[in-house]
Design a protein around this motif. Structure first.
Motif, mmCIF file in Angstrom:
data_model
loop_
_atom_site.group_PDB
_atom_site.id
_atom_site.type_symbol
_atom_site.label_atom_id
_atom_site.label_comp_id
_atom_site.label_asym_id
_atom_site.label_seq_id
_atom_site.Cartn_x
_atom_site.Cartn_y
_atom_site.Cartn_z
ATOM 1 N N THR A 197 0.820 -1.221 0.000
ATOM 2 C CA THR A 197 0.000 0.000 0.000
ATOM 3 C C THR A 197 0.846 1.260 0.000
ATOM 4 O O THR A 197 0.308 2.371 0.025
ATOM 5 C CB THR A 197 -0.913 0.008 1.246
ATOM 6 O OG1 THR A 197 -0.100 -0.041 2.422
ATOM 7 C CG2 THR A 197 -1.861 -1.188 1.224
ATOM 8 N N LEU A 198 2.174 1.113 -0.027
ATOM 9 C CA LEU A 198 3.067 2.268 0.058
ATOM 10 C C LEU A 198 3.395 2.815 -1.319
ATOM 11 O O LEU A 198 3.824 2.092 -2.213
ATOM 12 C CB LEU A 198 4.362 1.858 0.763
ATOM 13 C CG LEU A 198 5.447 2.930 0.834
ATOM 14 C CD1 LEU A 198 4.985 4.117 1.667
ATOM 15 C CD2 LEU A 198 6.738 2.350 1.385
ATOM 16 N N ASP A 199 3.216 4.120 -1.484
ATOM 17 C CA ASP A 199 3.607 4.821 -2.699
ATOM 18 C C ASP A 199 5.059 5.266 -2.532
ATOM 19 O O ASP A 199 5.343 6.283 -1.898
ATOM 20 C CB ASP A 199 2.694 6.021 -2.929
ATOM 21 C CG ASP A 199 3.058 6.801 -4.192
ATOM 22 O OD1 ASP A 199 3.905 6.306 -4.971
ATOM 23 O OD2 ASP A 199 2.518 7.904 -4.385
ATOM 24 N N VAL A 200 6.003 4.500 -3.088
ATOM 25 C CA VAL A 200 7.424 4.811 -2.908
ATOM 26 C C VAL A 200 7.825 6.021 -3.727
ATOM 27 O O VAL A 200 8.531 6.904 -3.261
ATOM 28 C CB VAL A 200 8.289 3.591 -3.292
ATOM 29 C CG1 VAL A 200 9.773 3.925 -3.176
ATOM 30 C CG2 VAL A 200 7.931 2.402 -2.414
ATOM 31 N N GLY A 201 7.386 6.089 -4.987
ATOM 32 C CA GLY A 201 7.745 7.191 -5.870
ATOM 33 C C GLY A 201 8.622 6.727 -7.004
ATOM 34 O O GLY A 201 8.516 5.585 -7.478
ATOM 35 N N ASP A 202 9.528 7.595 -7.444
ATOM 36 C CA ASP A 202 10.460 7.267 -8.527
ATOM 37 C C ASP A 202 11.834 6.968 -7.932
ATOM 38 O O ASP A 202 12.341 7.722 -7.092
ATOM 39 C CB ASP A 202 10.574 8.429 -9.515
ATOM 40 C CG ASP A 202 9.251 8.729 -10.210
ATOM 41 O OD1 ASP A 202 8.440 7.805 -10.358
ATOM 42 O OD2 ASP A 202 9.036 9.895 -10.590
ATOM 43 N N VAL A 203 12.437 5.868 -8.383
ATOM 44 C CA VAL A 203 13.750 5.456 -7.890
ATOM 45 C C VAL A 203 14.714 5.443 -9.069
ATOM 46 O O VAL A 203 14.464 4.802 -10.078
ATOM 47 C CB VAL A 203 13.698 4.065 -7.237
ATOM 48 C CG1 VAL A 203 15.074 3.691 -6.679
ATOM 49 C CG2 VAL A 203 12.645 4.023 -6.135
ATOM 50 N N ARG A 204 15.834 6.167 -8.902
ATOM 51 C CA ARG A 204 16.852 6.205 -9.955
ATOM 52 C C ARG A 204 18.182 5.759 -9.362
ATOM 53 O O ARG A 204 18.490 6.058 -8.205
ATOM 54 C CB ARG A 204 16.996 7.606 -10.538
ATOM 55 C CG ARG A 204 15.728 8.151 -11.167
ATOM 56 C CD ARG A 204 15.946 9.548 -11.719
ATOM 57 N NE ARG A 204 14.708 10.103 -12.234
ATOM 58 C CZ ARG A 204 13.813 10.742 -11.517
ATOM 59 N NH1 ARG A 204 14.027 10.925 -10.211
ATOM 60 N NH2 ARG A 204 12.718 11.212 -12.051
ATOM 61 N N GLY A 205 18.966 5.062 -10.162
ATOM 62 C CA GLY A 205 20.240 4.600 -9.642
ATOM 63 C C GLY A 205 21.238 4.309 -10.734
ATOM 64 O O GLY A 205 20.881 4.144 -11.902
ATOM 65 N N LYS A 206 22.495 4.269 -10.329
ATOM 66 C CA LYS A 206 23.561 3.860 -11.236
ATOM 67 C C LYS A 206 24.603 3.107 -10.432
ATOM 68 O O LYS A 206 24.731 3.283 -9.208
ATOM 69 C CB LYS A 206 24.196 5.052 -11.947
ATOM 70 C CG LYS A 206 24.839 6.078 -11.038
ATOM 71 C CD LYS A 206 25.421 7.228 -11.858
ATOM 72 C CE LYS A 206 26.104 8.268 -10.966
ATOM 73 N NZ LYS A 206 26.674 9.384 -11.767
ATOM 74 N N SER A 207 25.334 2.221 -11.109
ATOM 75 C CA SER A 207 26.294 1.388 -10.412
ATOM 76 C C SER A 207 27.413 1.009 -11.369
ATOM 77 O O SER A 207 27.215 0.944 -12.592
ATOM 78 C CB SER A 207 25.607 0.125 -9.873
ATOM 79 O OG SER A 207 26.485 -0.642 -9.095
ATOM 80 N N SER A 208 28.604 0.791 -10.809
ATOM 81 C CA SER A 208 29.743 0.377 -11.637
ATOM 82 C C SER A 208 30.731 -0.387 -10.775
ATOM 83 O O SER A 208 30.780 -0.231 -9.551
ATOM 84 C CB SER A 208 30.420 1.590 -12.287
ATOM 85 O OG SER A 208 30.925 2.469 -11.288
ATOM 86 N N TRP A 209 31.539 -1.219 -11.440
ATOM 87 C CA TRP A 209 32.559 -2.023 -10.759
ATOM 88 C C TRP A 209 33.934 -1.421 -11.003
ATOM 89 O O TRP A 209 34.309 -1.136 -12.146
ATOM 90 C CB TRP A 209 32.528 -3.456 -11.271
ATOM 91 C CG TRP A 209 33.688 -4.303 -10.857
ATOM 92 C CD1 TRP A 209 34.725 -4.728 -11.635
ATOM 93 C CD2 TRP A 209 33.928 -4.832 -9.547
ATOM 94 N NE1 TRP A 209 35.590 -5.486 -10.910
ATOM 95 C CE2 TRP A 209 35.138 -5.574 -9.611
ATOM 96 C CE3 TRP A 209 33.253 -4.754 -8.326
ATOM 97 C CZ2 TRP A 209 35.667 -6.229 -8.517
ATOM 98 C CZ3 TRP A 209 33.784 -5.418 -7.234
ATOM 99 C CH2 TRP A 209 34.976 -6.137 -7.330
ATOM 100 N N ASP A 210 34.678 -1.200 -9.917
ATOM 101 C CA ASP A 210 36.041 -0.685 -9.998
ATOM 102 C C ASP A 210 37.007 -1.858 -9.833
ATOM 103 O O ASP A 210 37.200 -2.357 -8.712
ATOM 104 C CB ASP A 210 36.275 0.348 -8.896
ATOM 105 C CG ASP A 210 37.714 0.855 -8.879
ATOM 106 O OD1 ASP A 210 38.466 0.542 -9.818
ATOM 107 O OD2 ASP A 210 38.077 1.558 -7.911
ATOM 108 N N PRO A 211 37.631 -2.356 -10.920
ATOM 109 C CA PRO A 211 38.501 -3.527 -10.807
ATOM 110 C C PRO A 211 39.799 -3.246 -10.059
ATOM 111 O O PRO A 211 40.443 -4.171 -9.573
ATOM 112 C CB PRO A 211 38.768 -3.906 -12.271
ATOM 113 C CG PRO A 211 38.612 -2.632 -13.018
ATOM 114 C CD PRO A 211 37.544 -1.861 -12.301
ATOM 115 N N VAL A 212 40.194 -1.986 -9.969
ATOM 116 C CA VAL A 212 41.423 -1.645 -9.246
ATOM 117 C C VAL A 212 41.163 -1.662 -7.742
ATOM 118 O O VAL A 212 41.865 -2.296 -6.958
ATOM 119 C CB VAL A 212 41.955 -0.271 -9.701
ATOM 120 C CG1 VAL A 212 43.203 0.089 -8.893
ATOM 121 C CG2 VAL A 212 42.271 -0.287 -11.191
#
Length: 395
Positions: free
Chosen positions: A274-289
């Protein structure tokens, strides 16, 4: 303890005028409580009270082998298959190099904790010469979903190809289809993934690229477009809605290089229960070093950014795997209700503040402060309603 209820073994040997010597062998057994034998081997598998095993071998003009196994149920931890049956058959002509083999696995009902049951599971395969045909069927009545999937594999001297054939796929009453040009080619150099896309009228999930074994670069792209999140109900009893757009890339330049990935997503109009969370935006990346995953996620409701989380996760470390900062700006406390419902109910109010999270996912260390406004909740054990306001410091 288990008990051998029935055992029949028969063999026959004779001379045939046209085909020479012929012989056969038959085996038939019924075992009760066979799981007691598996327990001593520490195999995490539990079979039903009655298990039947039948096998035959025939040798004349052809060599024929068959195997049949059935039982009341099979349980792997908390996952249960009701009335599973397995049939395997193989045949080869003595004067031919061709081999025909096939198998059929069926189960009347499948029980997975936390998700709706599925029924009428069938998995069938036929292998003749260089061609393998596979088919799968399963239904989930509660979500009005039905899958009848067909595919074929072809084997040559230097490659194996897999193609999804025209199939019937109904998910939550919507009809889905695979791109007819889909193809996966497995070669010595690597795996080519071409036009691997499933879609309905407005939604799609796709994968395309090359996974290289040797000196060639690897580049695989996975994308979703307008994917309705109600599909979560196939695997969970929680009600989820919203629309997902995303692009994710997996790549490396040379075989000895570590894999990298990056991508981003947007979940529009997300609701959870019943919860209106809204808009979710995200980004992710892997740093091999640095051997870390960088992520940034933002939750926005009514054009107001209520939650922002940013930081790193170091999976190879034993300690201090997390380095995250989470900011709240009048975020609704009700967002946490689904995770706390075992102890708390009817959570209201909002929270603002900043938290620094370190430690590990199993043992996080949280430092910071939060201010609560118009907070209220019910403690289930006491069946008592509490109201609260003010600031909490965590150290």
């Amino acid at each position: 303890r288990g008990k051998l209820e029935k055992l029949q073994i028969a063999s026959d040997n004779m001379i045939m005028e046209d085909s020479g010597e012929s012989y056969s062998f038959d085996f038939n057994a019924e075992v009760s409580d066979i799981s007691s034998y598996l327990d001593s081997l520490r195999i995490p598998l539990a079979l039903g009270k009655k298990t039947t095993i039948e096998s035959t071998f025939r040798h004349s003009k052809n060599v024929n082998v068959s195997l049949y196994i059935s039982t009341d149920s099979v349980a792997i931890k908390d996952k249960v298959l009701k009335e599973p049956n397995l049939e395997v058959y193989g045949s080869k002509g003595l004067s031919s190099q061709s081999v025909l083999s096939c198998f059929l696995f069926t189960s009347s009902r499948q029980i997975y904790p936390g998700m709706p049951d599925t029924v009428v599971l069938t998995f069938e395969g036929v292998w003749f010469d260089n061609r393998i045909e596979l088919s799968t069927e399963v239904s989930q009545p509660e979500t009005v979903s039905d899958i009848q999937l067909s595919s074929k594999m072809e084997i040559t001297s230097d490659s194996l190809t897999l193609k999804i054939l025209p199939s019937y796929i109904q998910i939550l009453e919507d009809n889905w289809a695979f791109n007819p040009a889909n193809l996966i080619v497995i070669k010595k150099e690597g795996v080519d993934i071409l036009n691997m896309e499933i879609h309905d009228e407005s939604e799609s999930i796709s994968m395309e690229g090359i996974y290289a074994y040797e000196s060639l670069p690897t580049q695989i792209k996975v994308a979703t477009k307008n994917l309705e999140m109600d599909k979560v109900s196939l695997f969970s009893n929680e009600a989820v809605a919203g629309y997902l757009d995303g692009n994710f890339n997996f790549f490396r330049k040379f075989e000895d290089d570590p894999f990298k990935f990056d991508g981003g997503f947007e979940l529009r109009e997300l609701t959870y229960g019943t919860l209106d969370v809204g808009d979710v935006r995200g980004k992710s990346s892997w740093d091999p070093v640095g051997l870390s995953v960088y992520s940034k996620v933002e939750v926005e409701r009514k054009n107001i950014s209520e939650i922002q989380a940013e930081g790193y996760y170091f999976p190879s470390k034993k300690e201090n795997q997390l380095d995250l900062e989470v900011q709240f700006a009048q975020a609704e406390l009700k967002m946490a209700e689904s995770f706390l419902k075992e102890n708390f109910d009817d959570i209201e109010g909002s929270v603002s503040g900043t938290l620094q999270i370190s430690g590990t996912p199993k043992d996080p260390k949280v430092v910071g402060s939060c201010s609560f406004e118009n907070g209220a909740l019910t403690i289930n054990y006491l069946n008592t309603r509490y109201n609260f306001n003010g600031r909490v410091d965590l150290d």
